[in-house]
Design an enzyme around this catalytic site. Sequence first.
Site, PDB file in Angstrom:
ATOM      1  N   TYR A  48     -29.741  -5.888  79.895  1.00  0.00           N
ATOM      2  CA  TYR A  48     -29.735  -6.173  78.523  1.00  0.00           C
ATOM      3  C   TYR A  48     -30.106  -7.749  78.416  1.00  0.00           C
ATOM      4  O   TYR A  48     -30.247  -8.167  77.524  1.00  0.00           O
ATOM      5  CB  TYR A  48     -28.280  -6.134  78.113  1.00  0.00           C
ATOM      6  CG  TYR A  48     -27.589  -4.970  78.010  1.00  0.00           C
ATOM      7  CD1 TYR A  48     -28.678  -3.431  78.143  1.00  0.00           C
ATOM      8  CD2 TYR A  48     -26.317  -4.520  78.129  1.00  0.00           C
ATOM      9  CE1 TYR A  48     -28.041  -2.349  78.081  1.00  0.00           C
ATOM     10  CE2 TYR A  48     -25.888  -3.405  78.096  1.00  0.00           C
ATOM     11  CZ  TYR A  48     -26.586  -2.012  78.233  1.00  0.00           C
ATOM     12  OH  TYR A  48     -25.957  -0.940  78.230  1.00  0.00           O
ATOM     13  N   LYS A  77     -23.980  -3.224  85.102  1.00  0.00           N
ATOM     14  CA  LYS A  77     -24.692  -2.065  85.718  1.00  0.00           C
ATOM     15  C   LYS A  77     -25.696  -2.565  86.433  1.00  0.00           C
ATOM     16  O   LYS A  77     -26.523  -3.360  86.313  1.00  0.00           O
ATOM     17  CB  LYS A  77     -25.141  -1.170  84.165  1.00  0.00           C
ATOM     18  CG  LYS A  77     -23.933  -1.003  83.113  1.00  0.00           C
ATOM     19  CD  LYS A  77     -24.442   0.026  82.204  1.00  0.00           C
ATOM     20  CE  LYS A  77     -23.655   0.100  81.093  1.00  0.00           C
ATOM     21  NZ  LYS A  77     -23.842  -0.831  80.106  1.00  0.00           N
ATOM     22  N   HIS A 110     -26.781   2.411  86.125  1.00  0.00           N
ATOM     23  CA  HIS A 110     -27.176   2.579  85.060  1.00  0.00           C
ATOM     24  C   HIS A 110     -27.679   3.939  84.659  1.00  0.00           C
ATOM     25  O   HIS A 110     -27.336   4.466  83.567  1.00  0.00           O
ATOM     26  CB  HIS A 110     -28.149   1.213  84.783  1.00  0.00           C
ATOM     27  CG  HIS A 110     -28.053   0.847  83.203  1.00  0.00           C
ATOM     28  ND1 HIS A 110     -28.167  -0.419  82.804  1.00  0.00           N
ATOM     29  CD2 HIS A 110     -27.994   1.590  82.060  1.00  0.00           C
ATOM     30  CE1 HIS A 110     -28.308  -0.425  81.685  1.00  0.00           C
ATOM     31  NE2 HIS A 110     -28.194   0.814  81.041  1.00  0.00           N
TER      32      HIS A 110
END
Length: 318
Positions: A48, A77, A110
């Site tokens: 992210y 993750k 992930h």
Amino acid sequence: MKKTLTLHNGDKIPALGLGTWKSDDKTYPAIRSAIQIGYRHIDCALRYENEEEVGRGIKDAITAGEVSRDEIWVTSKLWNNAHQRKHVRPALELSLKNLGVDFLDLYLIHWPVALRPEVIFPDKGEDFLALDEAPIIETWQAMEDCVSAGLCRNIGVSNFSIQKIEALQAHAAIKPSVNQVELHPFLQQNDLLKYCIDNAIVLTGYSPLGSMDRPERLHLDGEPTLLDHPDIVQMAGDHRCTPAQVLISWALQRRTSVIPKSSNPQRLKENFEAQEIHLADSDMERIGKMDRHYRYIHGTFWTIEGSPYTIENLWDEG
Ligand code: A2P
């Protein structure tokens, strides 16, 4: 009242968390507001690209006396390009450094997809590792070593089917604590939920509001929308709440964890207050009928030409 779910080792994860994908330059203020409102579970990922802002938000909240490290649940993750055994611990250590914490409460694989170490997003077949070049059990064993080293307290997976969890469990020393998948009324995944409950795995739902701020390339023409669905809107009217609150409350009543993303203080508060709403059995039944097995995050970015992955072997469906 803050709901928690108990993991197989007895740890308690706050059922409602804050999603941080796409929070971008609003990440820091969103974290500060969320913690002040009462959020105690933050869902992050290296990919992210905002872990440093999340970490700064947590650190400043701790310094301001709003929360202690032990009161806040932090998930991150492992990205797809670090599945090979030797890359797992360094990837986790990078997330710890970014987040400014000594340990994670939860570390997830992930995606069940492996990329070459130098690749972040694939654009050709050679960017992927062949399925036997990074066996998921080796990734998992390296995750287990991170638990032994005290770098994370729990480990789990994301975007895993029942079949993939079964295969992992057959050889795992530590069972996965959590599976994080897309969940909402259009994608209810009841078989997966039952399997997870039966196996003491907490199922966490991402994109619970339909993730309308996802990048343009992940939108399809004519896709259904959740927040203005007439049934959801009507139930919100009945309960004098908002459509988003109906969706969050539904997720909590199904005994799933849920991580709606918002970077707006008013909506953060609204989403948090969904914990106070109780849907009637008739509401749950009505939402139950909305299932259409529709994915917003369809995963076709992993199935480009030359990739070893297909939609069928990614989701084990079809
Ligand atoms: P914003 O961040 O401006 O609040 P998901 O969690 O499914 O990924 O959905 C995130 C999207 O839903 C974001 O666009 C977010 O916008 C929006 N959103 C979050 N909370 C609410 C709410 N209570 N009502 C309407 N939209 C919301």
